[in-house]
Design an enzyme around this catalytic site. Structure first.
Site, PDB file in Angstrom:
ATOM      1  N   SER A 168       6.932 -24.797  -0.643  1.00  0.00           N
ATOM      2  CA  SER A 168       7.067 -24.439   0.770  1.00  0.00           C
ATOM      3  C   SER A 168       5.710 -24.076   1.345  1.00  0.00           C
ATOM      4  CB  SER A 168       8.017 -23.256   0.932  1.00  0.00           C
ATOM      5  OG  SER A 168       7.955 -22.759   2.250  1.00  0.00           O
TER       6      SER A 168
ATOM      7  N   HIS B  71       8.227 -28.783   1.383  1.00  0.00           N
ATOM      8  CA  HIS B  71       9.257 -28.077   2.144  1.00  0.00           C
ATOM      9  C   HIS B  71       8.632 -27.433   3.384  1.00  0.00           C
ATOM     10  CE1 HIS B  71      13.307 -26.282   2.298  1.00  0.00           C
ATOM     11  NE2 HIS B  71      12.736 -25.147   2.662  1.00  0.00           N
TER      12      HIS B  71
ATOM     13  N   ASP C 264       9.420 -24.907   6.373  1.00  0.00           N
ATOM     14  CA  ASP C 264      10.321 -23.854   6.847  1.00  0.00           C
ATOM     15  C   ASP C 264      10.044 -23.541   8.312  1.00  0.00           C
ATOM     16  OD1 ASP C 264      11.982 -22.997   4.609  1.00  0.00           O
ATOM     17  OD2 ASP C 264      10.118 -22.391   3.656  1.00  0.00           O
TER      18      ASP C 264
ATOM     19  N   MET D 276      11.133 -21.436  11.593  1.00  0.00           N
ATOM     20  CA  MET D 276      11.866 -20.218  11.975  1.00  0.00           C
ATOM     21  C   MET D 276      11.618 -19.909  13.449  1.00  0.00           C
ATOM     22  SD  MET D 276      10.876 -17.780   8.747  1.00  0.00           S
ATOM     23  CE  MET D 276      10.880 -18.398   7.070  1.00  0.00           C
TER      24      MET D 276
ATOM     25  N   HIS E 205      13.436 -27.666   6.879  1.00  0.00           N
ATOM     26  CA  HIS E 205      14.518 -26.678   6.842  1.00  0.00           C
ATOM     27  C   HIS E 205      14.478 -25.884   8.140  1.00  0.00           C
ATOM     28  CE1 HIS E 205      16.148 -22.828   4.637  1.00  0.00           C
ATOM     29  NE2 HIS E 205      16.980 -23.279   5.542  1.00  0.00           N
TER      30      HIS E 205
ATOM     31  N   MET F 168      15.600 -23.113  10.306  1.00  0.00           N
ATOM     32  CA  MET F 168      16.261 -21.809  10.407  1.00  0.00           C
ATOM     33  C   MET F 168      16.196 -21.378  11.870  1.00  0.00           C
ATOM     34  SD  MET F 168      14.853 -20.077   6.884  1.00  0.00           S
ATOM     35  CE  MET F 168      13.421 -21.124   6.685  1.00  0.00           C
TER      36      MET F 168
ATOM     37  N   MET G 243      20.710 -20.687  -0.003  1.00  0.00           N
ATOM     38  CA  MET G 243      19.661 -19.682   0.146  1.00  0.00           C
ATOM     39  C   MET G 243      19.853 -18.616  -0.926  1.00  0.00           C
ATOM     40  SD  MET G 243      17.631 -20.599   2.555  1.00  0.00           S
ATOM     41  CE  MET G 243      16.653 -19.080   2.476  1.00  0.00           C
TER      42      MET G 243
ATOM     43  N   GLY H 112      14.134 -15.775   6.376  1.00  0.00           N
ATOM     44  CA  GLY H 112      13.297 -15.157   7.394  1.00  0.00           C
ATOM     45  C   GLY H 112      11.909 -14.788   6.910  1.00  0.00           C
ATOM     46  N   PHE H 113      11.769 -14.543   5.614  1.00  0.00           N
ATOM     47  CA  PHE H 113      10.471 -14.131   5.078  1.00  0.00           C
ATOM     48  C   PHE H 113      10.246 -14.736   3.703  1.00  0.00           C
ATOM     49  CE2 PHE H 113      11.901 -10.755   7.901  1.00  0.00           C
ATOM     50  CZ  PHE H 113      10.787 -10.579   8.727  1.00  0.00           C
ATOM     51  N   GLY H 114       8.997 -15.067   3.402  1.00  0.00           N
ATOM     52  CA  GLY H 114       8.650 -15.524   2.069  1.00  0.00           C
ATOM     53  C   GLY H 114       8.465 -14.347   1.125  1.00  0.00           C
TER      54      GLY H 114
ATOM     55  N   ASP I  85      16.630 -22.349  -2.392  1.00  0.00           N
ATOM     56  CA  ASP I  85      15.457 -21.875  -1.653  1.00  0.00           C
ATOM     57  C   ASP I  85      15.443 -20.350  -1.631  1.00  0.00           C
ATOM     58  OD1 ASP I  85      13.366 -21.410   0.078  1.00  0.00           O
ATOM     59  OD2 ASP I  85      14.249 -22.442   1.794  1.00  0.00           O
ATOM     60  N   GLY I  86      14.387 -19.771  -2.260  1.00  0.00           N
ATOM     61  CA  GLY I  86      14.207 -18.327  -2.175  1.00  0.00           C
ATOM     62  C   GLY I  86      14.005 -17.661  -3.519  1.00  0.00           C
ATOM     63  N   GLY I  87      12.821 -17.153  -3.757  1.00  0.00           N
ATOM     64  CA  GLY I  87      12.567 -16.390  -4.976  1.00  0.00           C
ATOM     65  C   GLY I  87      12.577 -17.191  -6.250  1.00  0.00           C
TER      66      GLY I  87
ATOM     67  N   SER J 121       5.636 -18.685  -2.458  1.00  0.00           N
ATOM     68  CA  SER J 121       4.575 -17.784  -2.927  1.00  0.00           C
ATOM     69  C   SER J 121       4.346 -17.915  -4.429  1.00  0.00           C
ATOM     70  CB  SER J 121       4.900 -16.339  -2.558  1.00  0.00           C
ATOM     71  OG  SER J 121       6.194 -15.980  -2.989  1.00  0.00           O
TER      72      SER J 121
END
Length: 218
Positions: free
Chosen positions: A9, A34, A36, A38, A67, A69, A138, A143-145, A176-178, A199
């Site tokens: 991302s 990816h 993102d 927002m 993506h 959002m 998700m 909303g946040f990386g 997607d996420g973590g 990240s």
């Protein structure tokens, strides 16, 4: 087990050196990039829009996984397609006329995806799953990386995989996420074949090696 696609991302990239970051991804084992988007309404953050997508498209031939959002994404589908998106994913929670929006994405020549938030059950996709090219879970609240992975996403992935298998179609299952080296293997084993990593990739000492490590988990 099927091939694992890693989709870094660019939300986590260095935006002062976006061409350099994109070229790094070009040289990496990542098959997708990816994007993102927002809007500060659907999610409590604002990221970027068409100019950034167009800039990335200019520097890569890789598959661009967009993506959205955002609220009322149907207003912008044509422009995202024109700006270089290959896949456009909208949120089930943001689309009162979800089936219509999916068809709109396809009419613009893009693959169509639908994402669901951590608090949204897989069952909301039952009536549209056969129309999708991708379904996205998700594994953080959007909303946040850099957020911590929600472990229930692994069980949720298995449920979604069963729903996809019931269609008899090849539909991408994206998380997607973590995502990191600790949970990536379990997610892939549960049925995910596309993993978004932000990240974890861009903050690492060697992003290309980190991407290769994730790909190798398959």
């Amino acid at each position: 087990m099927e091939k694992l696609i890693i989709a870094p991302s660019i939300l986590a990239a260095d935006f002062a050196n976006l061409a350099q970051e994109t070229n790094m991804l070009n040289e990496s084992a990542a098959a997708w990039i990816h994007i993102d988007v927002m809007d500060g309404v659907f999610v409590p953050n604002i990221s970027f829009g068409f100019p950034v997508l167009e800039a990335v498209r200019k520097h890569t031939t890789k598959f661009l996984d967009c993506h959205l959002m955002i609220e009322k994404p149907e207003r912008y589908i044509a422009q995202f397609a024109a700006s270089g998106a290959n896949m456009i994913t909208v949120h089930a929670e943001a689309c009162p006329h979800l089936h219509r929006t999916i068809q709109q994405i396809k009419s613009e020549g893009c693959l169509a995806g639908v994402a669901i938030n951590p608090g949204t059950p897989v069952s909301v996709l039952e009536d549209v799953i056969g129309d999708l090219d991708l379904a996205l879970i998700m594994s953080v609240n959007p909303g946040f990386g850099g957020q911590k992975f929600i472990s229930n996403a692994i069980q949720k992935t298995a449920k979604l995989k069963a729903l996809i298998d019931s269609t008899g179609k090849d539909i991408y299952l994206e998380i997607d996420g973590g995502v990191n080296q600790i949970n990536a293997g379990a997610l892939h084993h549960a049925g995910a074949n596309v993993l978004v990593a932000g990240s974890f990739v861009f903050a690492s000492a060697d992003p290309k090696a980190t991407i290769q490590e994730l790909v190798s988990l398959a």
